[in-house]
Design a protein around this motif. Structure first.
Motif, PDB file in Angstrom:
ATOM      1  N   VAL A 144       0.849  -1.203   0.000  1.00  0.00           N
ATOM      2  CA  VAL A 144       0.000   0.000   0.000  1.00  0.00           C
ATOM      3  C   VAL A 144       0.878   1.244   0.000  1.00  0.00           C
ATOM      4  CG1 VAL A 144      -1.582   1.347   1.449  1.00  0.00           C
ATOM      5  CG2 VAL A 144      -2.062  -1.061   0.982  1.00  0.00           C
ATOM      6  N   ARG A 145       0.610   2.169  -0.970  1.00  0.00           N
ATOM      7  CA  ARG A 145       1.514   3.296  -1.195  1.00  0.00           C
ATOM      8  C   ARG A 145       1.112   4.577  -0.475  1.00  0.00           C
ATOM      9  NH1 ARG A 145       4.242   1.889  -6.173  1.00  0.00           N
ATOM     10  NH2 ARG A 145       5.242   3.934  -6.160  1.00  0.00           N
ATOM     11  N   GLY A 146      -0.034   4.598   0.116  1.00  0.00           N
ATOM     12  CA  GLY A 146      -0.510   5.807   0.781  1.00  0.00           C
ATOM     13  C   GLY A 146      -2.018   5.770   0.786  1.00  0.00           C
ATOM     14  N   GLY A 147      -2.622   6.774   1.417  1.00  0.00           N
ATOM     15  CA  GLY A 147      -4.084   6.750   1.449  1.00  0.00           C
ATOM     16  C   GLY A 147      -4.664   7.967   2.136  1.00  0.00           C
ATOM     17  N   LEU A 148      -5.975   7.997   2.144  1.00  0.00           N
ATOM     18  CA  LEU A 148      -6.709   9.108   2.744  1.00  0.00           C
ATOM     19  C   LEU A 148      -7.490   8.604   3.944  1.00  0.00           C
ATOM     20  CD1 LEU A 148      -8.131  10.719  -0.521  1.00  0.00           C
ATOM     21  CD2 LEU A 148      -6.241  11.547   0.910  1.00  0.00           C
ATOM     22  N   ARG A 149      -7.256   9.240   5.066  1.00  0.00           N
ATOM     23  CA  ARG A 149      -8.000   8.901   6.284  1.00  0.00           C
ATOM     24  C   ARG A 149      -9.174   9.873   6.404  1.00  0.00           C
ATOM     25  NH1 ARG A 149      -5.665   8.415  12.452  1.00  0.00           N
ATOM     26  NH2 ARG A 149      -7.703   8.457  13.448  1.00  0.00           N
ATOM     27  N   VAL A 150     -10.374   9.313   6.396  1.00  0.00           N
ATOM     28  CA  VAL A 150     -11.589  10.136   6.493  1.00  0.00           C
ATOM     29  C   VAL A 150     -12.395   9.618   7.677  1.00  0.00           C
ATOM     30  CG1 VAL A 150     -13.684  10.895   5.293  1.00  0.00           C
ATOM     31  CG2 VAL A 150     -11.562  10.544   3.993  1.00  0.00           C
ATOM     32  N   ASP A 151     -12.225  10.273   8.809  1.00  0.00           N
ATOM     33  CA  ASP A 151     -12.887   9.777  10.027  1.00  0.00           C
ATOM     34  C   ASP A 151     -14.397  10.024   9.994  1.00  0.00           C
ATOM     35  OD1 ASP A 151     -10.517   8.828  10.973  1.00  0.00           O
ATOM     36  OD2 ASP A 151     -10.092  10.546  12.265  1.00  0.00           O
ATOM     37  N   GLY A 152     -14.842  10.944   9.113  1.00  0.00           N
ATOM     38  CA  GLY A 152     -16.273  11.291   9.081  1.00  0.00           C
ATOM     39  C   GLY A 152     -17.128  10.380   8.215  1.00  0.00           C
TER      40      GLY A 152
END
Ligand code: GLY
Length: 396
Positions: A144-152
């Motif tokens: 996995v190269r990276g990502g977006l954390r979206v807690d909402g």
């Protein structure tokens, strides 16, 4: 033809989550309300994963739809508490967030673009390195190269949601006619009820057509009012995480693999939902070897450990797709006939705001501001003067 003497103020055709929330809210506003559906609480909600993904499912050109999605996401905590309070039923509402990850350099570039779009749209989304993603979710693949954390972006169990809405409707006095609506009754240029499959005539002051992907198939609806809704097939798998592996994933994990969306939604119960294909195959709901293979292959690239888990269910459902991927809400050019359909990928997310918008329009005759861009008028089925602009057209 049998006649049922009672006339409903509001008759909802379709007892999926959109029809049921409309009926529940209508009953709460004092309307004598009925629903026609052979299996209330069935439909696409029995297949859907239940992601409340306003941010991670944002697409270019869908800014106005984003407004409606966010308005519904904001309503979810109160809506879920109210529905649980009314029924005593747990909805599996879980505010555990979402991680959208990239598996290769192309995905990462795409993800960076999505992040920029989210930021321009004022949304909360944090860029993480591959290592940070794996620290949050240790079962992720090493690549996995990276990502977006979206807690909402939260989740709910759509089967529990549907069951609770059936109970809420019953407790609010909604009459459930467990049969098919076969034909709309039109009297003096006004929708006046439906005739059911067993020939019963159900009379109503107003009819709300909320039959999901079937909404375009009710006989008797004038040609210029038939909603432009089509079925978009989604195959979905359910796996079970044995207690010894828990917590396997602590939040929804998703990615685009070779151009296809794949998501893994872990429930408190140990169920792990893996979805979904997107296929334009008409009314076909066959679960295919190819569909299951592709979902497992893509999910395995993301989380290799899933091959250890029992596969407990495979199923296909039909999303109600519309020409602009957004719902059709409110009055049509046929007096007495309203639409609540075409929710496409967002039916579960849009349930609370749809209930409120439909109650508002039934009570006042007007859609609330948040729902006005979604009038059927944009396709010509709504009253003169209603929005004809495409709600997904605005550039970011
Ligand atoms: N919103 C997820 C899906 O439609 O597959």
């Amino acid at each position: 033809m049998a006649l049922v003497p009672d006339t409903a103020d509001v008759l909802v055709v379709g007892g999926g989550i959109i029809g049921l929330v409309t009926a529940w809210r209508a009953a709460q506003h004092g309307f004598a309300t009925a629903v026609v559906d052979p299996e209330p609480g069935g439909g696409a909600a029995q297949v859907a994963a239940g992601m409340l993904a306003a941010v991670t499912e944002l697409h270019h050109g869908e800014q106005t739809l984003l407004g409606l999605n966010l308005a519904s996401a904001e309503r979810y905590p109160d809506f879920a508490a109210e529905l649980t309070g009314a029924t005593g039923l747990d909805l599996g509402y879980r505010r555990s967030g979402t991680l959208a990850v990239a598996l290769d350099a192309d995905d990462r570039a795409h993800m960076r673009e999505l992040h920029a779009l989210q930021r321009r749209s004022g949304l909360d989304s944090e860029w993480l390195s591959g290592r940070e993603c794996r620290r949050l979710e240790p079962m992720l693949a090493p690549g996995v190269r990276g990502g977006l954390r979206v807690d909402g972006d939260h989740q709910i169990d759509p089967r529990r949601l549907a069951a609770a809405l059936v109970t809420a409707c019953e407790r609010a006095g909604v009459v459930l006619h467990r049969t098919w609506a076969q034909r709309l009754t039109v009297l003096r240029d006004r929708a006046a009820g439906v005739v059911t499959a067993d020939g019963t005539a159900l009379a109503a002051g107003r009819v709300v057509l909320a039959a999901g992907s079937l909404s375009g198939r009710l006989a008797g609806v004038p040609d210029d009012v038939v909603p432009p809704v089509r079925p978009v097939k989604g195959q979905v798998l359910r796996l079970t995480v044995p207690k010894r592996y828990a917590p396997f994933l602590s939040r929804t994990v998703r990615a685009v693999v070779r151009g296809s969306q794949v998501y893994l939604v872990p429930r408190e119960s140990g169920e792990l939902v893996v979805g979904a294909t997107s296929e334009e195959l008409g009314w076909d709901t066959t679960v295919t070897a190819g569909g299951v293979y592709e979902l497992l292959r893509d999910a395995h690239e993301l989380v290799p450990g899933i091959t250890e888990l029992p596969l407990t269910e495979t199923r296909a459902g039909l999303r109600p797709g519309s020409p602009d991927n957004a719902p059709l809400l409110g009055p049509t050019v046929l007096d007495g006939l309203l639409l609540a359909t075409g929710h496409y990928r967002n039916g579960v997310l849009l349930t609370p705001v749809t209930g409120d918008a439909m109650a508002h329009v039934l009570t006042t005759g007007e859609l609330p501001d948040v729902a006005r861009p979604f009038s059927p008028g944009r396709f010509g089925q709504g009253p003169a003067g209603a929005a004809r602009t495409n709600p997904t057209e605005q550039p970011v």
